[in-house]
Design a protein around this motif. Sequence first.
Motif, PDB file in Angstrom:
ATOM      1  N   THR A  75      37.728  47.454 -30.615  1.00  0.00           N
ATOM      2  CA  THR A  75      37.256  45.826 -30.441  1.00  0.00           C
ATOM      3  C   THR A  75      38.464  45.078 -30.626  1.00  0.00           C
ATOM      4  N   LEU A  76      39.091  45.181 -31.836  1.00  0.00           N
ATOM      5  CA  LEU A  76      40.337  44.201 -32.194  1.00  0.00           C
ATOM      6  C   LEU A  76      41.046  44.222 -30.899  1.00  0.00           C
ATOM      7  N   ALA A  77      41.728  45.315 -30.798  1.00  0.00           N
ATOM      8  CA  ALA A  77      42.826  45.505 -29.565  1.00  0.00           C
ATOM      9  C   ALA A  77      42.406  44.759 -28.294  1.00  0.00           C
ATOM     10  N   ARG A  78      41.018  45.104 -27.850  1.00  0.00           N
ATOM     11  CA  ARG A  78      40.805  44.618 -26.791  1.00  0.00           C
ATOM     12  C   ARG A  78      40.542  43.151 -26.621  1.00  0.00           C
ATOM     13  N   GLN A  79      40.088  42.599 -27.790  1.00  0.00           N
ATOM     14  CA  GLN A  79      39.768  41.006 -27.603  1.00  0.00           C
ATOM     15  C   GLN A  79      40.381  40.119 -28.439  1.00  0.00           C
ATOM     16  N   ALA A  80      40.663  40.507 -29.839  1.00  0.00           N
ATOM     17  CA  ALA A  80      41.014  39.630 -30.960  1.00  0.00           C
ATOM     18  C   ALA A  80      42.233  39.131 -30.603  1.00  0.00           C
ATOM     19  N   PRO A  81      42.364  37.566 -30.509  1.00  0.00           N
ATOM     20  CA  PRO A  81      43.761  37.005 -30.416  1.00  0.00           C
ATOM     21  C   PRO A  81      44.621  37.191 -31.491  1.00  0.00           C
ATOM     22  N   GLY A  82      45.978  37.481 -31.107  1.00  0.00           N
ATOM     23  CA  GLY A  82      46.864  37.691 -32.172  1.00  0.00           C
ATOM     24  C   GLY A  82      47.002  39.047 -32.586  1.00  0.00           C
ATOM     25  N   VAL A  83      46.166  39.894 -32.076  1.00  0.00           N
ATOM     26  CA  VAL A  83      45.978  41.310 -32.804  1.00  0.00           C
ATOM     27  C   VAL A  83      46.737  42.245 -31.585  1.00  0.00           C
ATOM     28  N   THR A  84      47.528  42.925 -32.177  1.00  0.00           N
ATOM     29  CA  THR A  84      47.925  44.411 -31.467  1.00  0.00           C
ATOM     30  C   THR A  84      47.532  45.633 -32.453  1.00  0.00           C
ATOM     31  N   VAL A  85      47.375  46.484 -31.599  1.00  0.00           N
ATOM     32  CA  VAL A  85      47.055  47.812 -32.167  1.00  0.00           C
ATOM     33  C   VAL A  85      48.095  49.266 -31.926  1.00  0.00           C
ATOM     34  N   GLY A  86      48.872  49.417 -32.737  1.00  0.00           N
ATOM     35  CA  GLY A  86      49.926  50.253 -32.653  1.00  0.00           C
ATOM     36  C   GLY A  86      49.327  51.815 -32.928  1.00  0.00           C
ATOM     37  N   ASN A  87      50.338  52.767 -32.733  1.00  0.00           N
ATOM     38  CA  ASN A  87      50.074  54.374 -33.054  1.00  0.00           C
ATOM     39  C   ASN A  87      50.977  54.911 -33.589  1.00  0.00           C
ATOM     40  N   VAL A  88      51.639  54.374 -34.849  1.00  0.00           N
ATOM     41  CA  VAL A  88      52.593  54.917 -35.472  1.00  0.00           C
ATOM     42  C   VAL A  88      52.220  56.302 -36.064  1.00  0.00           C
ATOM     43  N   SER A  89      51.053  56.618 -36.174  1.00  0.00           N
ATOM     44  CA  SER A  89      50.589  57.802 -37.026  1.00  0.00           C
ATOM     45  C   SER A  89      50.410  58.719 -35.768  1.00  0.00           C
ATOM     46  N   GLY A  90      50.537  58.490 -34.643  1.00  0.00           N
ATOM     47  CA  GLY A  90      50.509  59.508 -33.383  1.00  0.00           C
ATOM     48  C   GLY A  90      48.973  59.859 -33.227  1.00  0.00           C
ATOM     49  N   ASN A  91      47.793  59.211 -33.974  1.00  0.00           N
ATOM     50  CA  ASN A  91      46.559  59.475 -33.647  1.00  0.00           C
ATOM     51  C   ASN A  91      45.983  58.295 -33.413  1.00  0.00           C
ATOM     52  N   ASP A  92      44.977  58.517 -32.413  1.00  0.00           N
ATOM     53  CA  ASP A  92      44.158  57.028 -31.808  1.00  0.00           C
ATOM     54  C   ASP A  92      43.286  56.715 -33.019  1.00  0.00           C
ATOM     55  N   GLN A  94      43.792  56.653 -36.130  1.00  0.00           N
ATOM     56  CA  GLN A  94      44.523  56.183 -37.306  1.00  0.00           C
ATOM     57  C   GLN A  94      45.394  55.172 -36.861  1.00  0.00           C
ATOM     58  N   PRO A  95      45.035  54.153 -36.185  1.00  0.00           N
ATOM     59  CA  PRO A  95      45.946  53.088 -35.805  1.00  0.00           C
ATOM     60  C   PRO A  95      46.447  52.122 -36.701  1.00  0.00           C
ATOM     61  N   ASP A  96      47.622  51.576 -36.566  1.00  0.00           N
ATOM     62  CA  ASP A  96      47.817  50.290 -37.600  1.00  0.00           C
ATOM     63  C   ASP A  96      47.405  48.984 -36.836  1.00  0.00           C
ATOM     64  N   VAL A  97      46.583  47.937 -37.381  1.00  0.00           N
ATOM     65  CA  VAL A  97      46.133  46.754 -36.861  1.00  0.00           C
ATOM     66  C   VAL A  97      47.230  45.801 -37.279  1.00  0.00           C
ATOM     67  N   SER A  98      47.728  45.041 -36.253  1.00  0.00           N
ATOM     68  CA  SER A  98      48.622  43.889 -36.645  1.00  0.00           C
ATOM     69  C   SER A  98      48.257  42.533 -36.211  1.00  0.00           C
TER      70      SER A  98
END
Length: 771
Positions: A75-92, A94-98
């Motif tokens: 939800t955050l990745a799709r809509q929240a302003p200023g938010v990006t979601v990465g995949n540092v762990s390699g598993n969808d 376990q994302p890191d939210v920025s």
Amino acid sequence: MTESPCRIRHALALCGLALFAWEAKADTIQLPTFDVVATTPLGGGEIDVSRVPGAVWQTGAADIQTFHDSTLPETLARQAPGVTVGNVSGNDFQPDVSYRGFTASPVSGTPIGLAVYQNGVRINEAFGDTVNWDLIPENAIDKMAIVSGDPIYGLNALGGALNVTMKNGFTWQGFEADLRGGSFYRGQVELQYGKQVGDWSVYIAGTQINDGGWRQDGASQLSNVYGDLGYKANGFESHLQLTAGATQFGAAAFTPLQELQTNWRSVYTVPQTTDNTMGMLAWTGTYAWSPTLSFQGGAYVRAFNQGHVDGNGTEASSCAPYSCLNGNPVNDRTGAPIPDISGNGAYDLGEIDRSWTQSRSLGGSAQAVDTDTISGHDNTFTAGASLDYGWTNFTGNSQLGVVPGFVDNALPVIGFPFVIDQPDSYLAPVAVKANATYVGLYALDTFNATDRLALTGGARFNFAGINLSGGNGAFTNGYSTYFHVNPTVGLTYKLTPDVNLYVGYAMTNRAPTPLELGCADPEKPCIIDNFLVSDPALKQVIGQTVQLGVRGRNDLAQWGELHWSAGLFRTTLANDILPVQSAFTGFGYYTNVGTTLRQGAEAAVQWTGERWSAYANYTYIDAVYLTTFMEPSPYNPLANASGEIPITNGMPIAGIPKNTVKVGFDYAVTPNWKVGGDLVAASAQVITGNENGALPQVPGYAIFGVHTSYQVGKQLQVYGLVQNIFDQRYYTAGALYDTTSFPNAAPFLTDPRTYAPGKPFAVYAGLKYTL
């Protein structure tokens, strides 16, 4: 032709959304809008959004349901302003939210710049302030809000705070079963039930997700349950809440670019697994003493266990008849030298690093809210306190092994029965105990000076006391304390009844975590979430945020309703703490790097009409260093003889895209049939360790998704969704690695760039039954 299957998939997905509609009139679509926002984690002091001197974003269960999100980060990745979601762990899962360049991540060792709360309980884990998104049951979320740069939310709120409020039997009644399946052998079941009987209520939700994973050895299993028992009468409301979860992940981490160019499913080294278990019992309550005075409180106990297995390269090497470290035989736990297991150099050596984290935490918070007027002017005053105490037992070791070759799109590390125990080095079993005490005192007041002008002022005092004691070869010992008072001031002014201006200033702080304090010596580096061997002092991070913006809500009559906002923000961090690479393969340490800056602009719009609803937002972030220093980056092509690159004033901070764009819509074709789509796009970002621009940046991307649902009757809904519909190959982050780690098994790896690949084309379908 090789493109035909891909084109067929895209055509089928688009055709599914273009079926002929047989009814002309449609129900009104509603995206969630919120007129008030909580000013503290406990709530109770909610004020109109137009009186908040900073940016606020909110959404809720209806939005999650409309777009069929499986996890909160989706939800955050799709809509929240200023938010990006990465995949540092390699598993969808376990994302890191920025958010605005500040991260909340489940990956131990990531500097955490966001505070995350569930029903008023701070759920940043006790050891490393990490956030395990997999342990938040998405279907039980009622609403969530991102509040920017607010010290009232305590430690780690450098960029802001995410406040999640869960459902209960007073806010949600009925029964719902949601069954879903699709790509990569995904099977998903979500159940929820809520009921109110007089003054009592009950709510329970459960989720089970089994996913085969789209990458090699990337299967996942998630089990979550959430329950709430509520009572409400005579101005008093009480809730007893249970949250529990167990997850097993196959994680791939970063993968060399040359491998991904050959096979998108490939990974670097295996095994890479993480097992999480968590149980939390919490109580929240509120009491309205009078129409203008209320009290809120909460308490919790939380248990979190994590087991992590990580195959890596090693600094050990062959020196027949032994395995050696720095030219000397390396010993096992018995004190005997480990024999040469490489076949006299025929096979590369590796190691399987294991760690076990057992954290327990408890705490409580209480506050009072007074909304009595002052000389006839509206006023909201809140004062409160919080206490959090956590203790952790952490153990880790390294098992020596060999890498036989490149097998099944990965480099497997085969462990031998030798655990490295070299007390005079950074490779030794460790057992560390950490205790952390956090105390907060806060007060906040919002005063309507006039019908148009609202003034806000407040402050929070934070105390952090962290004790580390090491054994079994660890060098970690010591007690550290941190204090800070963080003020906040601001104003809002109504330019018109529908448009208001806001200006705000806030100071925030972050104390070093027990993990960071235990890994801060460049002479004794750590495999970032596996070993703790030293404890040089780290300074706390101090943030200062200034915001300026305008927002509005306009009724467009027959055209619908429009919500919009635009703003500027600037956050400087003094004594920022970042992880840096060591010259030892796979190792690193934490250090204060001076002053950093994250500044930019945001613009967002949301429109709701009779048959259409849509949103769009854009964020620009300029993230740079304001200090000159030498950064260890041994795998950078332009590093000096000491493996360092110069960081100068104005150089970009890695891992933060400058531009992000998000667009989405929903359309009611008929009263029963709805279709929609969304776009998430981000510009290029700097590779970690490549701040000097020696190599190209991680390229930008644009990902499209579509969804549709059909209400068969009052109780049954059929739905489908497609993610990454054009099957774009993209990366969410990048770093540098040692290409010489496996000269026998992977001599073809010569490019030091390693990336976190994004999820390819995926399609899911489901049934939702409601009573």
